[in-house]
Scaffold this motif. Structure first.
Motif, PDB file in Angstrom:
ATOM      1  N   THR A   1       0.786  -1.458   0.219  1.00  0.00           N
ATOM      2  CA  THR A   1      -0.455   0.007   0.039  1.00  0.00           C
ATOM      3  C   THR A   1       0.809   1.217   0.059  1.00  0.00           C
ATOM      4  OG1 THR A   1      -0.313  -0.232   2.590  1.00  0.00           O
ATOM      5  CG2 THR A   1      -1.851  -1.529   1.231  1.00  0.00           C
ATOM      6  N   GLY A   2       2.042   0.826   0.641  1.00  0.00           N
ATOM      7  CA  GLY A   2       2.857   1.895  -0.594  1.00  0.00           C
ATOM      8  C   GLY A   2       2.815   3.302   0.899  1.00  0.00           C
ATOM      9  N   GLY A   3       2.476   3.240   1.250  1.00  0.00           N
ATOM     10  CA  GLY A   3       2.076   4.748   2.789  1.00  0.00           C
ATOM     11  C   GLY A   3       0.270   5.364   2.407  1.00  0.00           C
ATOM     12  N   TRP A   4      -0.474   4.411   2.132  1.00  0.00           N
ATOM     13  CA  TRP A   4      -1.477   5.190   2.179  1.00  0.00           C
ATOM     14  C   TRP A   4      -2.742   4.924   3.258  1.00  0.00           C
ATOM     15  CZ3 TRP A   4      -4.718   2.761  -3.225  1.00  0.00           C
ATOM     16  CH2 TRP A   4      -5.417   3.521  -3.512  1.00  0.00           C
ATOM     17  N   VAL A   5      -2.362   3.807   4.019  1.00  0.00           N
ATOM     18  CA  VAL A   5      -2.899   3.773   5.156  1.00  0.00           C
ATOM     19  C   VAL A   5      -2.441   5.332   6.067  1.00  0.00           C
ATOM     20  CG1 VAL A   5      -3.166   2.554   7.804  1.00  0.00           C
ATOM     21  CG2 VAL A   5      -3.156   1.193   5.672  1.00  0.00           C
ATOM     22  N   ALA A   6      -0.949   4.884   6.153  1.00  0.00           N
ATOM     23  CA  ALA A   6      -0.394   6.447   7.180  1.00  0.00           C
ATOM     24  C   ALA A   6      -1.356   8.011   6.706  1.00  0.00           C
ATOM     25  CB  ALA A   6       0.594   6.644   7.297  1.00  0.00           C
ATOM     26  N   GLN A   7      -1.275   7.736   4.555  1.00  0.00           N
ATOM     27  CA  GLN A   7      -1.768   8.624   4.295  1.00  0.00           C
ATOM     28  C   GLN A   7      -3.586   9.405   4.343  1.00  0.00           C
ATOM     29  OE1 GLN A   7      -4.238   9.050   1.772  1.00  0.00           O
ATOM     30  NE2 GLN A   7      -3.726  11.617   1.618  1.00  0.00           N
ATOM     31  N   VAL A   8      -4.581   8.456   4.717  1.00  0.00           N
ATOM     32  CA  VAL A   8      -5.748   8.675   4.631  1.00  0.00           C
ATOM     33  C   VAL A   8      -5.702   8.839   6.347  1.00  0.00           C
ATOM     34  CG1 VAL A   8      -6.311   7.690   3.245  1.00  0.00           C
ATOM     35  CG2 VAL A   8      -6.042   6.613   5.520  1.00  0.00           C
ATOM     36  N   ILE A   9      -5.109   8.097   7.364  1.00  0.00           N
ATOM     37  CA  ILE A   9      -5.292   9.035   8.681  1.00  0.00           C
ATOM     38  C   ILE A   9      -4.947  10.089   9.325  1.00  0.00           C
ATOM     39  CG2 ILE A   9      -4.122   8.350  10.836  1.00  0.00           C
ATOM     40  CD1 ILE A   9      -6.257   6.103  10.497  1.00  0.00           C
ATOM     41  N   THR A  10      -3.209  10.779   8.308  1.00  0.00           N
ATOM     42  CA  THR A  10      -2.809  11.934   8.526  1.00  0.00           C
ATOM     43  C   THR A  10      -3.695  12.967   7.616  1.00  0.00           C
ATOM     44  OG1 THR A  10      -1.039  11.684   6.976  1.00  0.00           O
ATOM     45  CG2 THR A  10      -0.419  10.866   9.657  1.00  0.00           C
ATOM     46  N   SER A  11      -4.776  12.851   6.983  1.00  0.00           N
ATOM     47  CA  SER A  11      -5.722  14.082   6.552  1.00  0.00           C
ATOM     48  C   SER A  11      -6.367  14.252   6.963  1.00  0.00           C
ATOM     49  CB  SER A  11      -6.156  12.825   5.120  1.00  0.00           C
ATOM     50  OG  SER A  11      -6.959  11.915   5.577  1.00  0.00           O
ATOM     51  N   VAL A  12      -6.459  13.303   8.230  1.00  0.00           N
ATOM     52  CA  VAL A  12      -7.948  14.041   8.855  1.00  0.00           C
ATOM     53  C   VAL A  12      -6.156  15.160  10.565  1.00  0.00           C
ATOM     54  CG1 VAL A  12      -9.180  13.820  11.122  1.00  0.00           C
ATOM     55  CG2 VAL A  12      -9.243  12.044   9.286  1.00  0.00           C
ATOM     56  N   ALA A  13      -7.658  16.409  10.520  1.00  0.00           N
ATOM     57  CA  ALA A  13      -5.937  17.034  10.965  1.00  0.00           C
ATOM     58  C   ALA A  13      -5.839  17.036  12.432  1.00  0.00           C
ATOM     59  CB  ALA A  13      -6.896  19.370  10.589  1.00  0.00           C
ATOM     60  N   GLY A  14      -4.677  17.430  13.215  1.00  0.00           N
ATOM     61  CA  GLY A  14      -4.409  16.621  14.112  1.00  0.00           C
ATOM     62  C   GLY A  14      -3.650  16.016  14.368  1.00  0.00           C
ATOM     63  N   SER A  15      -3.988  14.528  13.122  1.00  0.00           N
ATOM     64  CA  SER A  15      -3.758  13.815  13.681  1.00  0.00           C
ATOM     65  C   SER A  15      -1.889  13.293  14.736  1.00  0.00           C
ATOM     66  CB  SER A  15      -3.296  12.945  12.254  1.00  0.00           C
ATOM     67  OG  SER A  15      -2.435  14.050  11.209  1.00  0.00           O
ATOM     68  N   SER A  16      -1.111  14.520  14.827  1.00  0.00           N
ATOM     69  CA  SER A  16      -0.205  14.194  15.315  1.00  0.00           C
ATOM     70  C   SER A  16      -0.885  13.464  16.868  1.00  0.00           C
ATOM     71  CB  SER A  16       0.592  15.842  15.602  1.00  0.00           C
ATOM     72  OG  SER A  16       0.018  16.476  16.520  1.00  0.00           O
ATOM     73  N   GLU A  17      -2.083  13.825  17.437  1.00  0.00           N
ATOM     74  CA  GLU A  17      -2.653  13.219  18.371  1.00  0.00           C
ATOM     75  C   GLU A  17      -3.115  11.791  18.644  1.00  0.00           C
ATOM     76  OE1 GLU A  17      -6.558  14.830  19.875  1.00  0.00           O
ATOM     77  OE2 GLU A  17      -5.879  16.790  18.715  1.00  0.00           O
ATOM     78  N   TRP A  18      -2.393  11.033  16.900  1.00  0.00           N
ATOM     79  CA  TRP A  18      -3.387   9.892  16.922  1.00  0.00           C
ATOM     80  C   TRP A  18      -2.427   8.827  16.354  1.00  0.00           C
ATOM     81  CZ3 TRP A  18      -6.859  13.447  16.297  1.00  0.00           C
ATOM     82  CH2 TRP A  18      -6.525  13.611  14.711  1.00  0.00           C
ATOM     83  N   PHE A  19      -1.386   9.538  15.346  1.00  0.00           N
ATOM     84  CA  PHE A  19      -0.273   8.535  14.988  1.00  0.00           C
ATOM     85  C   PHE A  19       1.065   9.296  15.110  1.00  0.00           C
ATOM     86  CE2 PHE A  19       1.836   8.356  10.681  1.00  0.00           C
ATOM     87  CZ  PHE A  19       1.563   7.563  10.423  1.00  0.00           C
ATOM     88  N   GLU A  20       1.646   8.305  14.838  1.00  0.00           N
ATOM     89  CA  GLU A  20       2.940   8.039  16.072  1.00  0.00           C
ATOM     90  C   GLU A  20       3.645   7.993  14.723  1.00  0.00           C
ATOM     91  OE1 GLU A  20       6.545   7.710  17.912  1.00  0.00           O
ATOM     92  OE2 GLU A  20       6.072   6.272  16.636  1.00  0.00           O
ATOM     93  N   ARG A  21       3.847   7.686  13.429  1.00  0.00           N
ATOM     94  CA  ARG A  21       4.849   6.936  12.494  1.00  0.00           C
ATOM     95  C   ARG A  21       4.761   6.029  12.127  1.00  0.00           C
ATOM     96  NH1 ARG A  21      10.455   6.221  15.605  1.00  0.00           N
ATOM     97  NH2 ARG A  21       9.180   7.026  17.019  1.00  0.00           N
ATOM     98  N   GLY A  22       4.906   6.006  10.697  1.00  0.00           N
ATOM     99  CA  GLY A  22       4.333   5.060   9.586  1.00  0.00           C
ATOM    100  C   GLY A  22       6.075   4.694   8.869  1.00  0.00           C
ATOM    101  N   PHE A  23       6.052   3.081   8.253  1.00  0.00           N
ATOM    102  CA  PHE A  23       7.411   2.738   7.813  1.00  0.00           C
ATOM    103  C   PHE A  23       6.512   2.012   6.537  1.00  0.00           C
ATOM    104  CE2 PHE A  23       7.755   2.379  12.522  1.00  0.00           C
ATOM    105  CZ  PHE A  23       9.121   2.757  12.768  1.00  0.00           C
TER     106      PHE A  23
END
Length: 160
Positions: free
Chosen positions: A29-51
């Motif tokens: 998926t090449g980072g697609w999950v990380a992209q959709v999760i971080t498309s929501v403003a304020g995502s640093s509250e719930w998204f730590e990092r993606g590999f």
């Protein structure tokens, strides 16, 4: 087929409500999950990092997937997905992780693992990891999109 914004909001709400940080380990998926999760403003509250670990070498170096798992089961296996998710936890400050590895096509499939074979895993600290194997249909884009949706739906079930 779009990725349902309601599903994304449900996942974000569940992570926030439980005070969980997510790490992702993605291959096909090449980072697609990380992209959709971080498309929501304020995502640093719930998204730590993606590999994004596309090659076996990246899976080994970034996530600690063992050569034994890769040689015995292959990169597209529930065992590899589990090791990727657990490696994402080990190499991050997240409390929950998901991993996706698969064959999106149009080539690369085998009779044992045809195009559309995708393995997903979810891991959390002090909890047994969960895996799932899917056989998605359609072109490369559809296989990847279905993988992201399945990973998010599975995450929602895993953390509830």
């Amino acid at each position: 087929m779009e990725i349902d914004t309601l599903l994304i909001r449900e996942v974000v709400h569940a992570l926030k409500r439980q005070g969980l940080m997510l790490a992702t380990a993605e291959s096909c998926t090449g980072g697609w999950v990380a992209q959709v999760i971080t498309s929501v403003a304020g995502s640093s509250e719930w998204f730590e990092r993606g590999f994004v670990a596309y090659t076996n070498l990246a899976k080994r170096e970034m996530l600690g997937v063992s050569t034994t798992i890769l040689s015995r089961h292959g990169a597209v296996s529930e065992q590899c997905a589990r090791a990727m998710a657990e490696g994402a936890l080990t190499h991050s400050h997240a409390q929950v992780a998901l991993a996706i590895t698969g064959i999106a096509g149009p080539s690369g499939g085998t009779p044992e693992k045809p195009v559309g074979t995708v393995c997903i895993a979810w891991a959390a600290k002090k909890r047994e990891s969960v895996t799932a194997k899917h056989l998605f249909t359609g072109d490369r884009e559809n296989v990847r999109r279905q993988s992201v949706i399945a990973a998010l739906q599975g995450l929602l079930e895993f953390i509830r």
